[in-house]
Write an enzyme that holds these catalytic residues in place. Structure first.
Site, short mmCIF file in Angstrom:
data_model
loop_
_atom_site.label_atom_id
_atom_site.label_comp_id
_atom_site.label_asym_id
_atom_site.label_seq_id
_atom_site.Cartn_x
_atom_site.Cartn_y
_atom_site.Cartn_z
N HIS A 162 0.83 -1.21 0.00
CA HIS A 162 0.00 0.00 0.00
C HIS A 162 0.86 1.25 0.00
CE1 HIS A 162 0.59 0.88 4.35
NE2 HIS A 162 0.49 -0.43 4.54
N CYS A 178 3.70 -4.43 6.84
CA CYS A 178 3.25 -4.34 5.45
C CYS A 178 4.29 -3.64 4.57
CB CYS A 178 1.92 -3.62 5.37
SG CYS A 178 0.56 -4.60 6.05
#
Length: 225
Positions: A162, A178
């Site tokens: 992301h 992440c």
């Protein structure tokens, strides 16, 4: 004379080796590919748009591994994400990754994709980071402009690729596990990726770069899917 020949030979060998080094062509952001909402929200960001260090700027590079074109390879050790192209090339993006204890590795697929996602922190993130249970989509949301959710065996790995509102950490490892990219780079990647895209996340200490070519020395380290 023999000494001169040896010297010239060393210089020639050095030039030949330098020709084998990874060629790098840096790519500027093409805002023509941004949607109107992208331009609107990116113009409203309040975080400092820290320039990415040159080694982590988006670039077209030579690619020696054997993943199929259209695949994504994440090299957490060296803070790179590769989108594999044809003809031995790849787009290399600089990324922020989680500390080793927070990382995930393995083979996954892009199971869903979202533009300007909301953030639903996990219970662990809430207790560890002191964040709210929900953050609405927007220019300063930590999930950034795009999110690609990785699935393995039909289940959400809870691991995402992301955007970020902290571009100063591109090329570094921080607490969350992440994969984070600049908002501009994740838009570029999102425009190339489709549902079902294979994502290979290399194990810690198995990273691969022109400066640390472990997999190259092992014949490419290709994976059969």
């Amino acid at each position: 004379m023999s000494s001169l020949k040896v010297t010239l030979g060393i210089l020639a060998a050095g030039l030949m080796l330098s020709g084998c080094m990874q060629a790098t062509t840096y790519e500027a952001t093409n805002t023509a590919n941004f949607k109107p909402r992208d331009k609107e929200l990116l113009a409203k960001t309040t975080y400092v748009k820290t320039p990415v260090a040159e080694p982590f700027r988006r670039a077209i590079v030579e690619y020696h591994r054997k993943e199929a074109p259209g695949s994504i390879v994440v090299d957490s050790d060296n803070h790179y994400l590769y989108y594999v192209l044809n003809d031995g090339k790849a787009i290399r993006y600089g990324i922020t990754v989680g500390e080793e204890a927070m990382a995930w590795s393995g083979i996954a697929k892009v199971g869903s994709m979202t533009e300007w996602p909301a953030w639903h922190p996990t219970p662990g993130e809430i207790s560890r980071l002191g964040v709210p249970t929900f953050v609405a989509p927007g220019p300063d949301n930590p999930m950034g402009s795009r999110a690609m959710y990785l699935y393995s065996g039909g289940k959400d790995t809870l691991f995402r690729i992301h955007g970020t509102n902290q571009p100063e950490y591109i090329g570094a490892s921080i607490s969350s596990g992440c994969i984070r990219m600049t908002n501009e780079d994740v838009i570029d990647l999102d425009n190339r990726v489709k549902l079902g895209t294979i994502v290979v996340v290399l194990e810690p200490k198995h990273g691969d770069s022109p400066y640390k070519p472990q997999m190259a020395l092992q014949g490419g380290g290709g994976t059969t899917y």
